[in-house]
Design a protein around this motif. Structure first.
Motif, PDB file in Angstrom:
ATOM      1  N   ARG A  38       0.848  -1.203   0.000  1.00 39.71           N
ATOM      2  CA  ARG A  38       0.000   0.000   0.000  1.00 39.71           C
ATOM      3  C   ARG A  38       0.882   1.251   0.000  1.00 39.71           C
ATOM      4  NH1 ARG A  38      -1.751   3.211   4.097  1.00 39.71           N
ATOM      5  NH2 ARG A  38      -3.730   4.298   3.743  1.00 39.71           N
ATOM      6  N   ALA A  39       1.886   1.269   0.887  1.00 36.40           N
ATOM      7  CA  ALA A  39       2.785   2.433   0.979  1.00 36.40           C
ATOM      8  C   ALA A  39       3.538   2.634  -0.334  1.00 36.40           C
ATOM      9  CB  ALA A  39       3.767   2.240   2.137  1.00 36.40           C
ATOM     10  N   VAL A  40       3.955   1.534  -0.955  1.00 39.27           N
ATOM     11  CA  VAL A  40       4.677   1.622  -2.231  1.00 39.27           C
ATOM     12  C   VAL A  40       3.754   2.197  -3.310  1.00 39.27           C
ATOM     13  CG1 VAL A  40       5.651   0.218  -4.110  1.00 39.27           C
ATOM     14  CG2 VAL A  40       6.348  -0.207  -1.726  1.00 39.27           C
ATOM     15  N   ALA A  41       2.537   1.678  -3.397  1.00 38.46           N
ATOM     16  CA  ALA A  41       1.605   2.146  -4.438  1.00 38.46           C
ATOM     17  C   ALA A  41       1.332   3.641  -4.279  1.00 38.46           C
ATOM     18  CB  ALA A  41       0.304   1.348  -4.365  1.00 38.46           C
ATOM     19  N   ILE A  42       1.125   4.072  -3.036  1.00 35.94           N
ATOM     20  CA  ILE A  42       0.836   5.497  -2.782  1.00 35.94           C
ATOM     21  C   ILE A  42       2.042   6.351  -3.183  1.00 35.94           C
ATOM     22  CG2 ILE A  42       0.473   7.173  -0.908  1.00 35.94           C
ATOM     23  CD1 ILE A  42      -1.332   4.990   0.423  1.00 35.94           C
ATOM     24  N   ARG A  43       3.252   5.889  -2.840  1.00 34.16           N
ATOM     25  CA  ARG A  43       4.463   6.668  -3.167  1.00 34.16           C
ATOM     26  C   ARG A  43       4.705   6.699  -4.678  1.00 34.16           C
ATOM     27  NH1 ARG A  43       9.577   8.564  -0.954  1.00 34.16           N
ATOM     28  NH2 ARG A  43       9.830  10.300  -2.383  1.00 34.16           N
ATOM     29  N   PHE A  44       4.526   5.558  -5.336  1.00 34.37           N
ATOM     30  CA  PHE A  44       4.727   5.531  -6.790  1.00 34.37           C
ATOM     31  C   PHE A  44       3.766   6.521  -7.467  1.00 34.37           C
ATOM     32  CE2 PHE A  44       6.582   0.938  -7.552  1.00 34.37           C
ATOM     33  CZ  PHE A  44       7.668   1.252  -6.764  1.00 34.37           C
ATOM     34  N   VAL A  91      10.359   1.631   3.302  1.00 27.96           N
ATOM     35  CA  VAL A  91      10.457   0.619   2.246  1.00 27.96           C
ATOM     36  C   VAL A  91      10.031   1.241   0.914  1.00 27.96           C
ATOM     37  CG1 VAL A  91       9.565  -1.607   1.437  1.00 27.96           C
ATOM     38  CG2 VAL A  91      10.112  -1.278   3.856  1.00 27.96           C
ATOM     39  N   ALA A  92       8.982   2.047   0.950  1.00 24.30           N
ATOM     40  CA  ALA A  92       8.495   2.691  -0.284  1.00 24.30           C
ATOM     41  C   ALA A  92       9.572   3.601  -0.878  1.00 24.30           C
ATOM     42  CB  ALA A  92       7.219   3.478   0.001  1.00 24.30           C
ATOM     43  N   ALA A  93      10.323   4.285  -0.023  1.00 26.10           N
ATOM     44  CA  ALA A  93      11.376   5.190  -0.517  1.00 26.10           C
ATOM     45  C   ALA A  93      12.476   4.391  -1.212  1.00 26.10           C
ATOM     46  CB  ALA A  93      11.949   6.008   0.634  1.00 26.10           C
ATOM     47  N   ALA A  94      12.838   3.245  -0.634  1.00 20.01           N
ATOM     48  CA  ALA A  94      13.863   2.395  -1.257  1.00 20.01           C
ATOM     49  C   ALA A  94      13.326   1.808  -2.566  1.00 20.01           C
ATOM     50  CB  ALA A  94      14.271   1.281  -0.297  1.00 20.01           C
ATOM     51  N   ALA A  95      12.059   1.413  -2.554  1.00 25.76           N
ATOM     52  CA  ALA A  95      11.436   0.864  -3.775  1.00 25.76           C
ATOM     53  C   ALA A  95      11.461   1.905  -4.889  1.00 25.76           C
ATOM     54  CB  ALA A  95      10.001   0.434  -3.483  1.00 25.76           C
ATOM     55  N   LEU A  96      11.091   3.126  -4.532  1.00 25.68           N
ATOM     56  CA  LEU A  96      11.053   4.212  -5.521  1.00 25.68           C
ATOM     57  C   LEU A  96      12.409   4.371  -6.191  1.00 25.68           C
ATOM     58  CD1 LEU A  96       9.875   6.740  -6.886  1.00 25.68           C
ATOM     59  CD2 LEU A  96      10.493   8.011  -4.813  1.00 25.68           C
ATOM     60  N   PHE A  97      13.470   4.408  -5.403  1.00 27.48           N
ATOM     61  CA  PHE A  97      14.800   4.580  -5.991  1.00 27.48           C
ATOM     62  C   PHE A  97      15.124   3.424  -6.942  1.00 27.48           C
ATOM     63  CE2 PHE A  97      19.371   3.478  -5.747  1.00 27.48           C
ATOM     64  CZ  PHE A  97      19.832   4.492  -6.583  1.00 27.48           C
ATOM     65  N   LEU A  98      14.888   2.196  -6.475  1.00 26.91           N
ATOM     66  CA  LEU A  98      15.315   1.037  -7.284  1.00 26.91           C
ATOM     67  C   LEU A  98      14.552   0.923  -8.606  1.00 26.91           C
ATOM     68  CD1 LEU A  98      16.014  -1.723  -4.606  1.00 26.91           C
ATOM     69  CD2 LEU A  98      17.674  -0.553  -6.060  1.00 26.91           C
ATOM     70  N   VAL A  99      13.291   1.334  -8.637  1.00 19.94           N
ATOM     71  CA  VAL A  99      12.537   1.222  -9.905  1.00 19.94           C
ATOM     72  C   VAL A  99      12.695   2.457 -10.782  1.00 19.94           C
ATOM     73  CG1 VAL A  99      10.831  -0.301  -8.832  1.00 19.94           C
ATOM     74  CG2 VAL A  99      10.304   2.142  -9.099  1.00 19.94           C
ATOM     75  N   SER A 100      13.273   3.529 -10.235  1.00 19.45           N
ATOM     76  CA  SER A 100      13.376   4.777 -11.009  1.00 19.45           C
ATOM     77  C   SER A 100      14.550   4.705 -11.981  1.00 19.45           C
ATOM     78  CB  SER A 100      13.551   5.969 -10.068  1.00 19.45           C
ATOM     79  OG  SER A 100      14.886   5.973  -9.564  1.00 19.45           O
ATOM     80  N   ASP A 101      14.552   5.615 -12.946  1.00 21.13           N
ATOM     81  CA  ASP A 101      15.640   5.649 -13.921  1.00 21.13           C
ATOM     82  C   ASP A 101      16.972   6.030 -13.278  1.00 21.13           C
ATOM     83  OD1 ASP A 101      13.732   4.938 -15.730  1.00 21.13           O
ATOM     84  OD2 ASP A 101      13.734   6.830 -16.850  1.00 21.13           O
ATOM     85  N   GLU A 102      16.919   6.652 -12.084  1.00 23.33           N
ATOM     86  CA  GLU A 102      18.171   6.983 -11.371  1.00 23.33           C
ATOM     87  C   GLU A 102      18.987   5.724 -11.066  1.00 23.33           C
ATOM     88  OE1 GLU A 102      17.089   9.496  -7.835  1.00 23.33           O
ATOM     89  OE2 GLU A 102      15.232   9.542  -8.967  1.00 23.33           O
TER      90      GLU A 102
END
Ligand code: NAD
Length: 257
Positions: free
Chosen positions: A20-26, A228-239
């Protein structure tokens, strides 16, 4: 914020806790997000809370037909599939010797087979996405610190979470020529509904258990789903375009001990 502008992401188990946290952050970072969960009410509620940039489809990730339908729904609804976060999972604690076949089947299906099945269903569309994006498409997994180390009475869960880390390393190599990046998150204990299911097998007093967890974390604070959502965001981003095959602890330093 728009670190995922233009991307379409599918998150499994997104009706609760970490997913849920990941989906909201994405979504907050500009992605359009497909919420999938076996629990219709919870998944629908998360999609509704995000609004027009999210859509829910019920999906038991241990059923190939559900996975294929969810992937097709993503492409039909938002036109592509660029990111898949295999996050759904469920608890297991208990002595290995007393495990019956039904439990063995259920825990491994929920925590490993479903992950494999959803990955297989998503690959054709991730490949299409990777052809369009120089930074690649992205597969992400929620393993666990139990994917990197172990403790007693977590055998089946540990098998599954180690399995995910093995899958990530193997697929990272297999899919690198196709520009699909593959990484895992390995969170320590986090207060989500799943933790409440683990706790009775770990301690009789909840507050005492949380204090004991905190005492094992060098940063001396409990992680939140948003960490966890913040780490997920970085790993899936183009960065993170040069990062693949990684199993990243989100653990306040526990793996360094
Ligand atoms: N909470 C923790 O301490 C912790 C630590 C490390 C790793 N994890 C992992 O994080 C992931 C998410 O756990 P959480 O803590 O957010 O738990 P949670 O119970 O809050 O959420 C899990 C979600 O997965 C869904 N789900 C369960 N089985 C499913 C299936 N077959 N198909 C589709 N959806 C299904 C549930 O309905 C639920 O919404 C899991 O893989 C878990 O193993 C959790």
């Amino acid at each position: 914020m728009s670190r995922l502008a233009g991307k379409v992401a599918l998150v499994t188990g997104a009706g609760s806790g970490l997913g849920r946290a990941v989906a909201i952050r994405f979504a907050a970072e500009g992605a359009r997000v497909i919420i999938t969960d076996i629990d219709g009410d919870r998944g629908e509620a998360v999609a509704k809370s995000i609004g027009g940039n999210a859509a829910f489809i019920p999906c038991d990730h241990t059923k190939t037909a559900d996975d294929e339908a969810a992937v097709a729904f993503a492409v039909k609804t938002f036109g592509a599939l660029d990111i898949v976060h295999n996050n759904a999972g469920g608890p297991f604690t208990g002595s290995f010797e007393s495990v019956d076949d039904a439990t063995l089947e259920r825990v491994l299906r929920t925590n490993l087979f479903g992950v494999l099945q959803m990955t297989r269903a998503a690959l054709p569309h991730l490949r299409d996405s990777a052809k369009r994006n120089p930074a690649g498409a992205s597969l992400l997994y929620t393993s666990s610190l139990q994917g990197l180390k172990a403790k007693p009475n977590f055998s089946l869960y540990t098998v599954a979470k180690h399995g995910i880390v093995g899958l990530v390393r193997s697929l990272a190599l297999e899919l690198a020529p196709q520009n699909i990046r593959v990484n895992a998150l390995c969170p320590t204990v986090i207060a989500t509904p799943m933790l409440e299911a683990f706790l009775p097998g770990m301690a009789s007093d909840r507050d005492e258990a949380m204090n004991r967890f905190r005492a094992t974390i060098p940063l001396a604070r409990m992680p939140e789903p948003e960490d966890v959502a913040a780490a997920a965001l970085f790993l899936v981003s183009d960065e993170a375009r040069m990062i693949t095959g990684v199993a990243l602890p989100v653990d306040g330093g526990q793996m360094a001990m």
